[in-house]
Design an enzyme around this catalytic site. Structure first.
Site, PDB file in Angstrom:
ATOM      1  N   ALA A  66     -35.374   3.426 -52.586  1.00  0.00           N
ATOM      2  CA  ALA A  66     -36.512   2.632 -53.055  1.00  0.00           C
ATOM      3  C   ALA A  66     -36.392   2.408 -54.565  1.00  0.00           C
ATOM      4  CB  ALA A  66     -37.819   3.337 -52.731  1.00  0.00           C
ATOM      5  N   LYS A  72     -41.713  21.896 -68.349  1.00  0.00           N
ATOM      6  CA  LYS A  72     -40.750  22.839 -67.801  1.00  0.00           C
ATOM      7  C   LYS A  72     -41.190  24.282 -68.061  1.00  0.00           C
ATOM      8  CE  LYS A  72     -37.066  19.480 -68.523  1.00  0.00           C
ATOM      9  NZ  LYS A  72     -35.899  19.097 -69.355  1.00  0.00           N
ATOM     10  N   VAL A  99     -36.024  21.533 -63.830  1.00  0.00           N
ATOM     11  CA  VAL A  99     -35.862  22.317 -65.058  1.00  0.00           C
ATOM     12  C   VAL A  99     -34.384  22.497 -65.379  1.00  0.00           C
ATOM     13  CG1 VAL A  99     -36.315  24.537 -66.180  1.00  0.00           C
ATOM     14  CG2 VAL A  99     -38.012  23.563 -64.627  1.00  0.00           C
TER      15      VAL A  99
END
Length: 419
Positions: A46, A206, A133
């Site tokens: 997409a 993060k 992360v």
């Protein structure tokens, strides 16, 4: 012989990382099937514009602008489009339709992770986010699984390659911030609008994820004190260098104990003075590294590529299937943290406007001659200051930055639990 299961994989987004994931799914399909026990069929990608130029040559028939239909027909959805919407709506739709989801969307997880975890629980599917992360570094699985029998006491992370590259350029070449940023943009390490990186927002998202997994308590983005690097000057870098330090933008999550013996966690992102002998001080360029301290394992460091276009060797952290056990074939590296507690963790008090870096220590480093703070009279309640060429090798131990743990309410730790 049991027939191998085929899983339909929907990919949302086809930027630098998304294109490499699509390439690996197509080029390494047989190898992935042999390793995982399931054939991963890329059913569609997409995108906003199916005709946009892309660096990776992918079959045109895979591209679609109808993300809703693609998600409803998938067994596994990989979300790499970023942003809050429509990513949030599409992930919720996938979970409610019984698809497992892998995402690298740290901003969404930091802002509305609990809602996503709850929906995954209701549908009995997995939501994994190792990709959120430290680039391709496998850090969340070791925290969540490998260290589950230990007690983590502190996490220090260089988790944004863009800011590390900028600070490293300033340290190694003497460049001003603006010049180092321009070089990062020229090399593709920084976006045209670098605000999320240089203001610390990316690292803060993060930090919330790392803290949630490390300390078994959900932290939202609003719980993280955030300070970027835009106020760090070449003079600051030079003064730190002369004193034997390097300035790094660190994501820090640490366990603290107040005067009443109550444990809590402090989570923050800010420029930090590191002694040059510290392992994180040697992390150069656009690389990332996460330094963990645990009671039994001791000190651990995870190091790898951060910012920049993913190399062709990019590990497919998005897919690590385990198909035999029902539907638990999605990478379990970052299973959800336990329910949030009702108490909140306010951010640490930021340093004064004249401060550009915090010292990794318990006693503050003060500007010489300051009427409010001097090396001989500094107390834990006073503010931090930048180092000077007249102060050599200040002592350091813990990154409390001179802020007394008793002066700030902190979020209590919950007992460790697993979903």
């Amino acid at each position: 012989m049991t027939e191998m299961r085929t899983l339909k994989v929907a990919l949302l987004g086809c930027g630098n990382v998304g294109a490499q994931v699509a390439r690996i799914l197509l080029e390494d399909a047989d190898a992935l099937a042999a390793r995982t026990g399931a054939r991963l069929q890329l059913s569609g990608i997409a995108v906003r514009n199916v005709n946009a130029p892309r660096d990776v040559d992918l079959p045109q028939e895979l591209f679609t602008t109808d993300a809703d239909t693609l998600v409803k027909d998938a067994d596994l959805v990989i979300e790499l489009m970023g942003g809050i919407e429509p990513a949030r709506t599409l992930i919720l739709s996938a979970l409610r339709n019984g698809a497992c989801v892998v995402t690298g969307n740290k901003a969404l997880l930091a802002q509305d992770g609990p809602t996503l975890y709850e929906e995954a629980d209701k549908a009995h599917v997995q939501l994994s986010y190792e990709a959120a992360v430290a680039g391709a570094i496998p850090i969340l699985r070791p925290i969540r699984d490998s260290l589950s029998g230990d007690r983590i006491t502190r996490v220090l992370g260089i988790v944004n390659g863009t800011t590390n590259f900028i600070l490293d350029q300033m340290d190694s070449t003497g460049a001003q911030f603006a010049d180092a940023l321009a070089e990062a943009q020229r090399l593709g390490y920084a976006e045209a609008d670098p605000t999320a990186d240089v203001e610390g927002h990316d690292a803060a998202a993060k930090a919330a994820i790392l803290a949630s997994l490390s300390f078994h308590t959900r932290f939202a983005l609003e719980n993280v004190h955030c300070e970027g690097i835009t106020n760090v000057s070449a003079a600051d870098i030079a003064a730190a260098k002369d004193a034997g330090f390097v300035i790094k933008l660190l994501a820090i999550a640490e366990k603290l104990t107040d005067a009443n013996g109550e444990e809590g966690v402090s989570v923050r992102v800010h420029p930090t003075l590191l002694p040059r002998e510290h392992p994180l001080a040697a992390v150069r360029g656009a690389f990332n590294a996460v330094f963990i301290e645990a009671e039994n394992a001791g000190e651990l460091m995870f190091y790898g590529q951060g910012a920049g276009e993913p190399p062709r060797r990019l590990p497919l952290w998005a897919i690590s299937c385990r198909p035999p056990a029902g539907w638990s074939w999605v990478d379990p590296s970052a299973r959800k943290p336990p329910p949030a507690t009702s108490r909140r963790c306010p951010s640490k008090r930021p340093p004064p406007a004249t401060t550009s870096a915090w010292m990794l220590q318990t006693s503050p480093v003060c500007l010489p001659g300051s009427p409010s703070c001097s090396p001989s009279t500094a107390s834990p309640s006073k503010s931090c200051g930048r180092p000077s060429t007249g102060m050599r090798n200040p002592t350091w131990s813990r990154p409390n930055c001179g802020l007394s743990p008793t002066a700030h309410q902190r979020l209590p730790l919950q007992p460790p639990s697993r979903p």
